[in-house]
Write a protein that holds these residues in place. Sequence first.
Motif, PDB file in Angstrom:
ATOM      1  N   LEU A 147      71.956  66.981  78.422  1.00 34.72           N
ATOM      2  CA  LEU A 147      72.339  67.419  77.075  1.00 34.72           C
ATOM      3  C   LEU A 147      71.147  67.317  76.122  1.00 34.72           C
ATOM      4  CD1 LEU A 147      75.869  65.774  76.801  1.00 34.72           C
ATOM      5  CD2 LEU A 147      75.368  68.207  77.108  1.00 34.72           C
ATOM      6  N   ASN A 148      70.385  66.229  76.210  1.00 31.60           N
ATOM      7  CA  ASN A 148      69.211  66.068  75.347  1.00 31.60           C
ATOM      8  C   ASN A 148      68.156  67.136  75.642  1.00 31.60           C
ATOM      9  OD1 ASN A 148      70.012  63.901  73.730  1.00 31.60           O
ATOM     10  ND2 ASN A 148      69.378  62.407  75.255  1.00 31.60           N
ATOM     11  N   GLN A 149      67.969  67.490  76.912  1.00 27.96           N
ATOM     12  CA  GLN A 149      66.991  68.523  77.258  1.00 27.96           C
ATOM     13  C   GLN A 149      67.418  69.887  76.724  1.00 27.96           C
ATOM     14  OE1 GLN A 149      65.735  68.397  81.447  1.00 27.96           O
ATOM     15  NE2 GLN A 149      66.367  66.256  81.442  1.00 27.96           N
ATOM     16  N   ALA A 150      68.708  70.189  76.803  1.00 31.50           N
ATOM     17  CA  ALA A 150      69.199  71.452  76.251  1.00 31.50           C
ATOM     18  C   ALA A 150      69.037  71.466  74.729  1.00 31.50           C
ATOM     19  CB  ALA A 150      70.656  71.672  76.643  1.00 31.50           C
ATOM     20  N   ALA A 151      69.303  70.340  74.080  1.00 26.64           N
ATOM     21  CA  ALA A 151      69.112  70.235  72.632  1.00 26.64           C
ATOM     22  C   ALA A 151      67.636  70.420  72.270  1.00 26.64           C
ATOM     23  CB  ALA A 151      69.633  68.892  72.126  1.00 26.64           C
ATOM     24  N   ALA A 152      66.735  69.909  73.108  1.00 35.08           N
ATOM     25  CA  ALA A 152      65.294  70.072  72.869  1.00 35.08           C
ATOM     26  C   ALA A 152      64.894  71.547  72.929  1.00 35.08           C
ATOM     27  CB  ALA A 152      64.501  69.245  73.873  1.00 35.08           C
ATOM     28  N   VAL A 153      65.536  72.318  73.810  1.00 33.78           N
ATOM     29  CA  VAL A 153      65.277  73.760  73.882  1.00 33.78           C
ATOM     30  C   VAL A 153      65.723  74.419  72.578  1.00 33.78           C
ATOM     31  CG1 VAL A 153      65.903  75.915  75.062  1.00 33.78           C
ATOM     32  CG2 VAL A 153      65.367  73.862  76.411  1.00 33.78           C
ATOM     33  N   ALA A 154      66.882  74.019  72.047  1.00 29.43           N
ATOM     34  CA  ALA A 154      67.356  74.567  70.770  1.00 29.43           C
ATOM     35  C   ALA A 154      66.378  74.235  69.646  1.00 29.43           C
ATOM     36  CB  ALA A 154      68.747  74.035  70.443  1.00 29.43           C
ATOM     37  N   ALA A 155      65.850  73.025  69.641  1.00 28.06           N
ATOM     38  CA  ALA A 155      64.873  72.638  68.614  1.00 28.06           C
ATOM     39  C   ALA A 155      63.591  73.459  68.754  1.00 28.06           C
ATOM     40  CB  ALA A 155      64.576  71.142  68.720  1.00 28.06           C
ATOM     41  N   TYR A 156      63.181  73.698  69.998  1.00 30.95           N
ATOM     42  CA  TYR A 156      61.964  74.486  70.254  1.00 30.95           C
ATOM     43  C   TYR A 156      62.112  75.919  69.739  1.00 30.95           C
ATOM     44  CZ  TYR A 156      58.062  76.650  72.652  1.00 30.95           C
ATOM     45  OH  TYR A 156      56.905  77.338  72.931  1.00 30.95           O
ATOM     46  N   HIS A 157      63.282  76.516  69.937  1.00 31.66           N
ATOM     47  CA  HIS A 157      63.526  77.895  69.518  1.00 31.66           C
ATOM     48  C   HIS A 157      64.094  77.936  68.101  1.00 31.66           C
ATOM     49  CE1 HIS A 157      62.461  80.101  73.108  1.00 31.66           C
ATOM     50  NE2 HIS A 157      63.083  79.187  73.835  1.00 31.66           N
ATOM     51  N   SER A 158      63.453  77.196  67.193  1.00 33.47           N
ATOM     52  CA  SER A 158      63.893  77.148  65.798  1.00 33.47           C
ATOM     53  C   SER A 158      62.690  77.016  64.885  1.00 33.47           C
ATOM     54  CB  SER A 158      64.821  75.942  65.585  1.00 33.47           C
ATOM     55  OG  SER A 158      64.066  74.745  65.547  1.00 33.47           O
ATOM     56  N   LYS A 159      62.951  77.077  63.594  1.00 39.51           N
ATOM     57  CA  LYS A 159      61.893  76.885  62.603  1.00 39.51           C
ATOM     58  C   LYS A 159      61.413  75.432  62.575  1.00 39.51           C
ATOM     59  CE  LYS A 159      61.935  81.043  60.697  1.00 39.51           C
ATOM     60  NZ  LYS A 159      60.802  81.930  60.640  1.00 39.51           N
ATOM     61  N   ALA A 160      62.112  74.533  63.274  1.00 35.98           N
ATOM     62  CA  ALA A 160      61.737  73.116  63.310  1.00 35.98           C
ATOM     63  C   ALA A 160      60.838  72.788  64.501  1.00 35.98           C
ATOM     64  CB  ALA A 160      62.994  72.253  63.369  1.00 35.98           C
ATOM     65  N   THR A 193      57.798  72.515  65.064  1.00 34.33           N
ATOM     66  CA  THR A 193      56.688  71.580  64.856  1.00 34.33           C
ATOM     67  C   THR A 193      57.106  70.362  64.048  1.00 34.33           C
ATOM     68  OG1 THR A 193      55.997  72.769  62.867  1.00 34.33           O
ATOM     69  CG2 THR A 193      54.986  73.438  64.960  1.00 34.33           C
ATOM     70  N   GLY A 194      58.407  70.102  63.964  1.00 29.11           N
ATOM     71  CA  GLY A 194      58.911  69.093  63.050  1.00 29.11           C
ATOM     72  C   GLY A 194      59.084  67.679  63.573  1.00 29.11           C
ATOM     73  N   GLY A 195      58.499  67.303  64.693  1.00 31.87           N
ATOM     74  CA  GLY A 195      58.714  65.947  65.196  1.00 31.87           C
ATOM     75  C   GLY A 195      60.115  65.810  65.760  1.00 31.87           C
ATOM     76  N   ILE A 196      60.823  64.745  65.393  1.00 33.52           N
ATOM     77  CA  ILE A 196      62.192  64.558  65.864  1.00 33.52           C
ATOM     78  C   ILE A 196      63.128  65.393  65.001  1.00 33.52           C
ATOM     79  CG2 ILE A 196      64.067  62.906  66.172  1.00 33.52           C
ATOM     80  CD1 ILE A 196      61.988  60.862  66.983  1.00 33.52           C
ATOM     81  N   VAL A 197      63.986  66.162  65.672  1.00 32.88           N
ATOM     82  CA  VAL A 197      64.835  67.153  65.011  1.00 32.88           C
ATOM     83  C   VAL A 197      66.302  66.877  65.340  1.00 32.88           C
ATOM     84  CG1 VAL A 197      65.355  69.625  64.941  1.00 32.88           C
ATOM     85  CG2 VAL A 197      62.996  68.869  65.218  1.00 32.88           C
ATOM     86  N   ALA A 198      67.178  67.076  64.361  1.00 30.34           N
ATOM     87  CA  ALA A 198      68.622  66.955  64.589  1.00 30.34           C
ATOM     88  C   ALA A 198      69.165  68.292  65.077  1.00 30.34           C
ATOM     89  CB  ALA A 198      69.334  66.541  63.309  1.00 30.34           C
TER      90      ALA A 198
END
Length: 135
Positions: free
Chosen positions: A77-90, A92-97
């Motif tokens: 689940l965390n890895q899938a969430a990391a993909v969502a963070a990668y494909h967003s405006k965030a 380069t934002g460090g830790i992302v919600a």
Amino acid sequence: MTDNPENRGHRPDPPRVWTYTLPGGHRVMAGKTDVDNDRLSLKVAGPNDWWFHVRGMPGSHVVLVTAGGQTPDRSTLNQAAAVAAYHSKARTGGIVAVSGTLARHVSKPRGAKPGTVQIRKERVFKVRPALPEPA
């Protein structure tokens, strides 16, 4: 009302997505446009698949396909969430919600523009934007 022959038997194009394979063989898809996000979230995702989107800013809708109704472990689940963070405006934002929920809890408000959905039973993942290592 007339029957338009151009619409008969017409199926919408499948969404254009980036597809990744996580360790353990889980498949993750990320929509490329707002229209692709709608199709992925509302037409492709099964009710037991997981849906993700970065909180509070633009980004892809991401679906983690669950095999045979299995519940993915926390790492997946965390890895899938990391993909969502990668494909967003965030990206380069460090830790992302990132918001996550089962796809059955994702719906589209009537009249909403493409890419806009509402979710219930949200779970928040705090992750660093990342793509899975190539196999």
